[in-house]
Design an enzyme around this catalytic site. Sequence first.
Site, PDB file in Angstrom:
ATOM      1  N   ARG A 172       0.641  -7.032   0.563  1.00 33.90           N
ATOM      2  CA  ARG A 172       0.591  -5.230   1.093  1.00 33.90           C
ATOM      3  C   ARG A 172       1.733  -3.980   0.827  1.00 33.90           C
ATOM      4  O   ARG A 172       1.634  -3.122   1.110  1.00 33.90           O
ATOM      5  CB  ARG A 172      -0.016  -5.114   2.616  1.00 33.90           C
ATOM      6  CG  ARG A 172      -1.711  -5.475   2.874  1.00 33.90           C
ATOM      7  CD  ARG A 172      -1.766  -5.178   3.988  1.00 33.90           C
ATOM      8  NE  ARG A 172      -2.021  -5.745   5.207  1.00 33.90           N
ATOM      9  CZ  ARG A 172      -2.395  -6.103   6.161  1.00 33.90           C
ATOM     10  NH1 ARG A 172      -2.594  -4.487   6.955  1.00 33.90           N
ATOM     11  NH2 ARG A 172      -2.978  -6.799   6.216  1.00 33.90           N
ATOM     12  N   HIS A 193      -3.845  -8.563  -3.274  1.00 33.43           N
ATOM     13  CA  HIS A 193      -4.420  -7.769  -2.300  1.00 33.43           C
ATOM     14  C   HIS A 193      -4.648  -6.631  -3.418  1.00 33.43           C
ATOM     15  O   HIS A 193      -5.487  -5.714  -3.505  1.00 33.43           O
ATOM     16  CB  HIS A 193      -2.890  -7.566  -1.805  1.00 33.43           C
ATOM     17  CG  HIS A 193      -3.702  -5.868  -1.212  1.00 33.43           C
ATOM     18  ND1 HIS A 193      -4.255  -6.111  -0.154  1.00 33.43           N
ATOM     19  CD2 HIS A 193      -3.052  -4.945  -0.612  1.00 33.43           C
ATOM     20  CE1 HIS A 193      -4.677  -5.028   0.593  1.00 33.43           C
ATOM     21  NE2 HIS A 193      -3.165  -4.228   0.112  1.00 33.43           N
ATOM     22  N   ASP A 220     -12.515   0.010   3.366  1.00 32.76           N
ATOM     23  CA  ASP A 220     -11.261   1.319   2.793  1.00 32.76           C
ATOM     24  C   ASP A 220     -11.396   1.417   1.062  1.00 32.76           C
ATOM     25  O   ASP A 220     -12.388   0.530   0.379  1.00 32.76           O
ATOM     26  CB  ASP A 220     -10.080   1.160   3.042  1.00 32.76           C
ATOM     27  CG  ASP A 220      -9.511   0.013   2.580  1.00 32.76           C
ATOM     28  OD1 ASP A 220      -9.202  -0.506   1.040  1.00 32.76           O
ATOM     29  OD2 ASP A 220      -8.590  -1.464   2.756  1.00 32.76           O
ATOM     30  N   LYS A 278     -10.709   5.069   5.438  1.00 36.30           N
ATOM     31  CA  LYS A 278      -9.644   5.097   6.197  1.00 36.30           C
ATOM     32  C   LYS A 278      -7.715   5.259   5.867  1.00 36.30           C
ATOM     33  O   LYS A 278      -7.188   5.352   5.027  1.00 36.30           O
ATOM     34  CB  LYS A 278      -9.399   3.114   6.514  1.00 36.30           C
ATOM     35  CG  LYS A 278      -8.658   2.354   7.837  1.00 36.30           C
ATOM     36  CD  LYS A 278      -8.518   0.877   7.545  1.00 36.30           C
ATOM     37  CE  LYS A 278      -7.791   0.475   6.450  1.00 36.30           C
ATOM     38  NZ  LYS A 278      -7.783  -0.891   6.068  1.00 36.30           N
ATOM     39  N   ARG A 330      -4.484   4.422   7.716  1.00 37.40           N
ATOM     40  CA  ARG A 330      -3.619   3.989   8.704  1.00 37.40           C
ATOM     41  C   ARG A 330      -2.542   4.926   9.521  1.00 37.40           C
ATOM     42  O   ARG A 330      -1.628   6.016   9.140  1.00 37.40           O
ATOM     43  CB  ARG A 330      -2.622   2.987   7.856  1.00 37.40           C
ATOM     44  CG  ARG A 330      -3.414   1.514   7.401  1.00 37.40           C
ATOM     45  CD  ARG A 330      -2.665   0.923   7.442  1.00 37.40           C
ATOM     46  NE  ARG A 330      -3.595  -0.616   6.815  1.00 37.40           N
ATOM     47  CZ  ARG A 330      -4.119  -1.350   7.864  1.00 37.40           C
ATOM     48  NH1 ARG A 330      -4.132  -1.353   9.368  1.00 37.40           N
ATOM     49  NH2 ARG A 330      -4.868  -2.602   7.257  1.00 37.40           N
ATOM     50  N   ASP A 343     -14.178  -6.844   2.510  1.00 38.89           N
ATOM     51  CA  ASP A 343     -12.956  -6.891   1.987  1.00 38.89           C
ATOM     52  C   ASP A 343     -11.789  -7.577   1.171  1.00 38.89           C
ATOM     53  O   ASP A 343     -12.570  -8.739   1.403  1.00 38.89           O
ATOM     54  CB  ASP A 343     -12.638  -6.830   3.768  1.00 38.89           C
ATOM     55  CG  ASP A 343     -11.343  -6.205   3.735  1.00 38.89           C
ATOM     56  OD1 ASP A 343     -10.810  -5.278   2.225  1.00 38.89           O
ATOM     57  OD2 ASP A 343     -11.043  -5.172   4.294  1.00 38.89           O
ATOM     58  N   THR A 369      -5.485  -8.809  11.876  1.00 43.14           N
ATOM     59  CA  THR A 369      -5.925  -8.891  13.125  1.00 43.14           C
ATOM     60  C   THR A 369      -6.804  -8.946  13.081  1.00 43.14           C
ATOM     61  O   THR A 369      -7.613  -8.559  14.547  1.00 43.14           O
ATOM     62  CB  THR A 369      -5.237  -7.370  12.980  1.00 43.14           C
ATOM     63  OG1 THR A 369      -5.319  -6.520  12.696  1.00 43.14           O
ATOM     64  CG2 THR A 369      -3.465  -8.453  12.809  1.00 43.14           C
TER      65      THR A 369
HETATM   66  C1  R5P Z   1      -6.316  -3.328   3.422  1.00 39.93           C
HETATM   67  O1  R5P Z   1      -6.126  -2.518   3.023  1.00 39.93           O
HETATM   68  C2  R5P Z   1      -6.874  -5.068   3.786  1.00 39.93           C
HETATM   69  O2  R5P Z   1      -8.163  -4.100   2.633  1.00 39.93           O
HETATM   70  C3  R5P Z   1      -7.772  -4.900   4.903  1.00 39.93           C
HETATM   71  O3  R5P Z   1      -8.252  -3.973   5.052  1.00 39.93           O
HETATM   72  C4  R5P Z   1      -6.511  -4.913   5.595  1.00 39.93           C
HETATM   73  O4  R5P Z   1      -5.418  -6.235   5.083  1.00 39.93           O
HETATM   74  C5  R5P Z   1      -7.600  -6.333   7.439  1.00 39.93           C
HETATM   75  O5  R5P Z   1      -6.214  -5.981   7.688  1.00 39.93           O
HETATM   76  P1  R5P Z   1      -6.540  -6.502   9.632  1.00 39.93           P
HETATM   77  O6  R5P Z   1      -7.236  -7.177   9.418  1.00 39.93           O
HETATM   78  O7  R5P Z   1      -5.155  -6.415  10.221  1.00 39.93           O
HETATM   79  O8  R5P Z   1      -6.978  -4.496   9.493  1.00 39.93           O
END
Ligand code: R5P
Length: 325
Positions: free
Chosen positions: A107, A141, A180, A203, A205, A230, A235
């Site tokens: 990320r 990613h 997302d 979405k 952040r 995804d 988390t």
């Molecule tokens: C974000 O860009 C990824 O695609 C996932 O949505 C993200 O890594 C998920 O992280 P978490 O479960 O902490 O929201």
Amino acid sequence: MIRLQNKLDFNYGNIKIFSGSSHPGLAQEVAEYLGVSLARRELVKFPNDNIFVRLEESVRGKDVYIINTASAPVNDNIMETLIFCDACRRGSAARITVVMPYMPYGRSDKKDQPRVPITARLMADLIQTAGADRYITVDLHAGQIQGFFSIPGDEVSSFHLLSEYLLEKKLENATIVTNDLGFAKKGRNYAATLDMPLAFMEKRRTSNDAKSEILSIIGDVNDRDVVIVDDEISTGGSLMNTLKAVKDNGARDIYVVCTHGIFVGPALERLKAQPFKEIITTNTVPQMHAKSMLPNLTVLSIGPLIGEVMARVHDGRSVGEMWNE
Ligand code: R5P
């Protein structure tokens, strides 16, 4: 359809496969797929947290694979992988391939704020500097991270594995939902393969601490089953937001699909508390604990795919051919 054919021709000297400490089960599965034994090694963590690796078999002139994923403790497993590489290089290995099914720090792939690092690039530099000649990973990613490496690599896609499993479920009246917009293109591939419509979560952040908020849902999920796709669940925060949004918009049964079920912090408690029909992931990181917590968790093994890619890399055969590419 994935074409697997585990036949080793041993064109590149003998193969040696070492398992790090992060995921011995997956390493064993890969070794069994290839019909070889894991090479012996000694791994020690000293009281001062320093890691020591000793290869108990010669690697001189060998085609060496180090299988170690970036599960918790992430930074220890990264360091262990680098130390493995160094030991192999100093032991005169002919070629060293790092097999890291879950590549960490994905990320952190751009300088999107002032004075922040690009740690995904640093990871690539570290792996190369430690002596790796190649890398194999699963679903980065962001595909562009490939470009951070100057050495050749193979990014194995879990798409066929996951989509073929979903196809067998013969879901009707279902919609693919991406967590997302960053996953929209891959979501479209799922929608096309499964012949389902697509909806997106828009979405944004709100901070760096994994909190995020759904602004809107683009597409129709009313009175339909949904399959939320995804690349990873960390988390579970993003997933909880998507879940609320699809439920508020009238979704029925909810399936979740991701490549990397990282499940850190509150993730397992969160997932357990929600009425997901099924959560489908792979074993790019160990899933024993998650499996014991979530009865509705299905884990598809990535082992045969990694084993097949390793066989083809070892023999110098096409990897794309596995997917008719
Ligand atoms: C974000 O860009 C990824 O695609 C996932 O949505 C993200 O890594 C998920 O992280 P978490 O479960 O902490 O929201």
